[in-house]
Design an enzyme around this catalytic site. Structure first.
Site, PDB file in Angstrom:
ATOM      1  N   CYS A   7       0.852  -1.202   0.000  1.00 32.97           N
ATOM      2  CA  CYS A   7       0.000   0.000   0.000  1.00 32.97           C
ATOM      3  C   CYS A   7       0.886   1.250   0.000  1.00 32.97           C
ATOM      4  O   CYS A   7       0.547   2.252  -0.646  1.00 32.97           O
ATOM      5  CB  CYS A   7      -0.944   0.009   1.197  1.00 32.97           C
ATOM      6  SG  CYS A   7      -2.382  -1.091   0.987  1.00 32.97           S
ATOM      7  N   ASP A  30      10.336  -6.889  -8.654  1.00 33.73           N
ATOM      8  CA  ASP A  30      10.620  -7.461  -7.342  1.00 33.73           C
ATOM      9  C   ASP A  30      12.023  -7.042  -6.914  1.00 33.73           C
ATOM     10  O   ASP A  30      12.963  -7.012  -7.718  1.00 33.73           O
ATOM     11  CB  ASP A  30      10.517  -8.989  -7.398  1.00 33.73           C
ATOM     12  CG  ASP A  30      10.418  -9.619  -6.020  1.00 33.73           C
ATOM     13  OD1 ASP A  30       9.357 -10.170  -5.707  1.00 33.73           O
ATOM     14  OD2 ASP A  30      11.412  -9.554  -5.259  1.00 33.73           O
ATOM     15  N   HIS A  46      -6.324  -2.782  -1.080  1.00 27.80           N
ATOM     16  CA  HIS A  46      -5.718  -3.795  -0.212  1.00 27.80           C
ATOM     17  C   HIS A  46      -6.615  -5.023  -0.099  1.00 27.80           C
ATOM     18  O   HIS A  46      -7.741  -4.942   0.383  1.00 27.80           O
ATOM     19  CB  HIS A  46      -5.436  -3.226   1.184  1.00 27.80           C
ATOM     20  CG  HIS A  46      -4.728  -4.213   2.061  1.00 27.80           C
ATOM     21  ND1 HIS A  46      -3.354  -4.306   2.116  1.00 27.80           N
ATOM     22  CD2 HIS A  46      -5.210  -5.186   2.879  1.00 27.80           C
ATOM     23  CE1 HIS A  46      -3.020  -5.287   2.943  1.00 27.80           C
ATOM     24  NE2 HIS A  46      -4.124  -5.840   3.414  1.00 27.80           N
ATOM     25  N   ASN A  86       1.425 -16.647  -3.635  1.00 29.31           N
ATOM     26  CA  ASN A  86       1.565 -17.392  -2.390  1.00 29.31           C
ATOM     27  C   ASN A  86       0.456 -16.959  -1.430  1.00 29.31           C
ATOM     28  O   ASN A  86       0.132 -15.771  -1.341  1.00 29.31           O
ATOM     29  CB  ASN A  86       2.942 -17.134  -1.771  1.00 29.31           C
ATOM     30  CG  ASN A  86       4.064 -17.686  -2.635  1.00 29.31           C
ATOM     31  OD1 ASN A  86       3.949 -18.784  -3.177  1.00 29.31           O
ATOM     32  ND2 ASN A  86       5.139 -16.931  -2.788  1.00 29.31           N
ATOM     33  N   GLY A  92       4.734 -19.431   1.986  1.00 28.82           N
ATOM     34  CA  GLY A  92       5.816 -18.448   2.009  1.00 28.82           C
ATOM     35  C   GLY A  92       5.373 -17.033   1.695  1.00 28.82           C
ATOM     36  O   GLY A  92       6.191 -16.199   1.286  1.00 28.82           O
ATOM     37  N   THR A  94       5.043 -13.470   2.366  1.00 29.30           N
ATOM     38  CA  THR A  94       5.695 -12.577   3.334  1.00 29.30           C
ATOM     39  C   THR A  94       5.069 -11.191   3.351  1.00 29.30           C
ATOM     40  O   THR A  94       5.250 -10.449   4.321  1.00 29.30           O
ATOM     41  CB  THR A  94       7.202 -12.438   3.019  1.00 29.30           C
ATOM     42  OG1 THR A  94       7.355 -11.956   1.680  1.00 29.30           O
ATOM     43  CG2 THR A  94       7.925 -13.771   3.161  1.00 29.30           C
ATOM     44  N   HIS A  97      -0.441  -8.488   1.121  1.00 24.96           N
ATOM     45  CA  HIS A  97      -1.231  -7.726   0.148  1.00 24.96           C
ATOM     46  C   HIS A  97      -1.177  -8.564  -1.134  1.00 24.96           C
ATOM     47  O   HIS A  97      -0.073  -8.853  -1.627  1.00 24.96           O
ATOM     48  CB  HIS A  97      -0.594  -6.337  -0.054  1.00 24.96           C
ATOM     49  CG  HIS A  97      -1.315  -5.427  -1.005  1.00 24.96           C
ATOM     50  ND1 HIS A  97      -1.684  -4.131  -0.670  1.00 24.96           N
ATOM     51  CD2 HIS A  97      -1.713  -5.599  -2.286  1.00 24.96           C
ATOM     52  CE1 HIS A  97      -2.282  -3.554  -1.710  1.00 24.96           C
ATOM     53  NE2 HIS A  97      -2.301  -4.429  -2.702  1.00 24.96           N
ATOM     54  N   HIS A  99      -0.569 -10.346  -4.322  1.00 22.11           N
ATOM     55  CA  HIS A  99       0.368 -10.016  -5.400  1.00 22.11           C
ATOM     56  C   HIS A  99       0.616 -11.251  -6.244  1.00 22.11           C
ATOM     57  O   HIS A  99       0.657 -12.370  -5.747  1.00 22.11           O
ATOM     58  CB  HIS A  99       1.698  -9.465  -4.855  1.00 22.11           C
ATOM     59  CG  HIS A  99       2.331 -10.314  -3.795  1.00 22.11           C
ATOM     60  ND1 HIS A  99       1.905 -10.320  -2.488  1.00 22.11           N
ATOM     61  CD2 HIS A  99       3.371 -11.190  -3.838  1.00 22.11           C
ATOM     62  CE1 HIS A  99       2.653 -11.153  -1.784  1.00 22.11           C
ATOM     63  NE2 HIS A  99       3.544 -11.710  -2.583  1.00 22.11           N
ATOM     64  N   HIS A 101       3.392 -12.841  -8.651  1.00 19.09           N
ATOM     65  CA  HIS A 101       4.748 -12.839  -9.181  1.00 19.09           C
ATOM     66  C   HIS A 101       4.644 -13.227 -10.660  1.00 19.09           C
ATOM     67  O   HIS A 101       3.990 -14.220 -10.993  1.00 19.09           O
ATOM     68  CB  HIS A 101       5.611 -13.903  -8.493  1.00 19.09           C
ATOM     69  CG  HIS A 101       5.814 -13.705  -7.031  1.00 19.09           C
ATOM     70  ND1 HIS A 101       6.971 -13.166  -6.507  1.00 19.09           N
ATOM     71  CD2 HIS A 101       5.026 -13.989  -5.963  1.00 19.09           C
ATOM     72  CE1 HIS A 101       6.883 -13.133  -5.187  1.00 19.09           C
ATOM     73  NE2 HIS A 101       5.717 -13.635  -4.832  1.00 19.09           N
TER      74      HIS A 101
HETATM   75  P1  5GP Z   1       5.835 -13.316  -1.152  1.00 19.29           P
HETATM   76  O1  5GP Z   1       6.960 -13.991  -0.442  1.00 19.29           O
HETATM   77  O2  5GP Z   1       4.902 -12.625  -0.167  1.00 19.29           O
HETATM   78  O3  5GP Z   1       5.073 -14.166  -2.126  1.00 19.29           O
HETATM   79  O4  5GP Z   1       6.495 -12.200  -2.052  1.00 19.29           O
HETATM   80  C1  5GP Z   1       6.846 -10.944  -1.598  1.00 19.29           C
HETATM   81  C2  5GP Z   1       7.826 -10.392  -2.576  1.00 19.29           C
HETATM   82  O5  5GP Z   1       7.926  -9.004  -2.366  1.00 19.29           O
HETATM   83  C3  5GP Z   1       9.246 -10.956  -2.429  1.00 19.29           C
HETATM   84  O6  5GP Z   1       9.630 -11.583  -3.651  1.00 19.29           O
HETATM   85  C4  5GP Z   1      10.100  -9.740  -2.108  1.00 19.29           C
HETATM   86  O7  5GP Z   1      11.358  -9.763  -2.761  1.00 19.29           O
HETATM   87  C5  5GP Z   1       9.242  -8.595  -2.579  1.00 19.29           C
HETATM   88  N1  5GP Z   1       9.395  -7.356  -1.821  1.00 19.29           N
HETATM   89  C6  5GP Z   1       9.332  -7.219  -0.472  1.00 19.29           C
HETATM   90  N2  5GP Z   1       9.462  -5.924  -0.116  1.00 19.29           N
HETATM   91  C7  5GP Z   1       9.616  -5.231  -1.290  1.00 19.29           C
HETATM   92  C8  5GP Z   1       9.793  -3.844  -1.581  1.00 19.29           C
HETATM   93  O8  5GP Z   1       9.829  -2.970  -0.703  1.00 19.29           O
HETATM   94  N3  5GP Z   1       9.921  -3.513  -2.905  1.00 19.29           N
HETATM   95  C9  5GP Z   1       9.864  -4.448  -3.912  1.00 19.29           C
HETATM   96  N4  5GP Z   1      10.010  -4.005  -5.160  1.00 19.29           N
HETATM   97  N5  5GP Z   1       9.702  -5.752  -3.654  1.00 19.29           N
HETATM   98  C10 5GP Z   1       9.567  -6.147  -2.363  1.00 19.29           C
HETATM   99 ZN    ZN Z   2      -1.806  -3.282   1.189  1.00 15.31          ZN
END
Ligand code: 5GP
Ligand code: ZN
Length: 113
Positions: A7, A30, A46, A86, A92, A94, A97, A99, A101
């Site tokens: 957000c 990413d 969100h 995810n 996994g 993290t 919000h 998203h 990939h």
């Molecule tokens: P998840 O693990 O939740 O599926 O993916 C989160 C992704 O967000 C990770 O691949 C991580 O590298 C990316 N990420 C986390 N914080 C930031 C950020 O501040 N900026 C960008 N561009 N990517 C982020």
């Molecule tokens: Zn959010």
């Protein structure tokens, strides 16, 4: 939503390398890329994850899936790409919000677990 990194990226409070933006969604690189092209595509509203998709917000998800092929065409991707989302700790997730990939630019194996 307060304290949500994505957000904050949408609000411009945290910088990001944007690849595409419209009124409903944003695509940006990413921070820790796993492929030559690794974008995150997010709704500007969100939503915590796929678990929080409802009849009221599912149009955003449809819009994102209509938009991803256009984004990848703009990125010059012609030989395929992968879309991953995810959901929750075991997968996994993290950032809570929603998203997607989007990975491209290399041949990928298939050993996700
Ligand atoms: P998840 O693990 O939740 O599926 O993916 C989160 C992704 O967000 C990770 O691949 C991580 O590298 C990316 N990420 C986390 N914080 C930031 C950020 O501040 N900026 C960008 N561009 N990517 C982020
Ligand atoms: Zn959010």
């Amino acid at each position: 939503m307060a304290d949500c990194i994505f957000c904050k990226i949408i609000a411009g409070e945290i910088p990001s390398a944007k690849a595409y933006e419209d009124e409903l969604c944003l695509a940006f690189k990413d921070l820790d890329p796993k492929a030559p092209v690794h974008l995150l595509v997010i709704p500007k509203t969100h939503i915590q994850s796929v678990d929080a998709v409802t009849p009221e917000n599912s149009g955003l998800v449809a819009h994102i899936f209509e938009t991803i092929p256009k984004i990848m065409k703009d990125q010059g991707i012609t030989s395929g790409y992968r879309v991953i989302t995810n959901i929750g700790p075991d997968a996994g997730q993290t950032v809570p919000h929603l998203h997607f990939h989007v990975l491209a630019g290399k041949e990928m194996g298939w050993e996700p677990a």
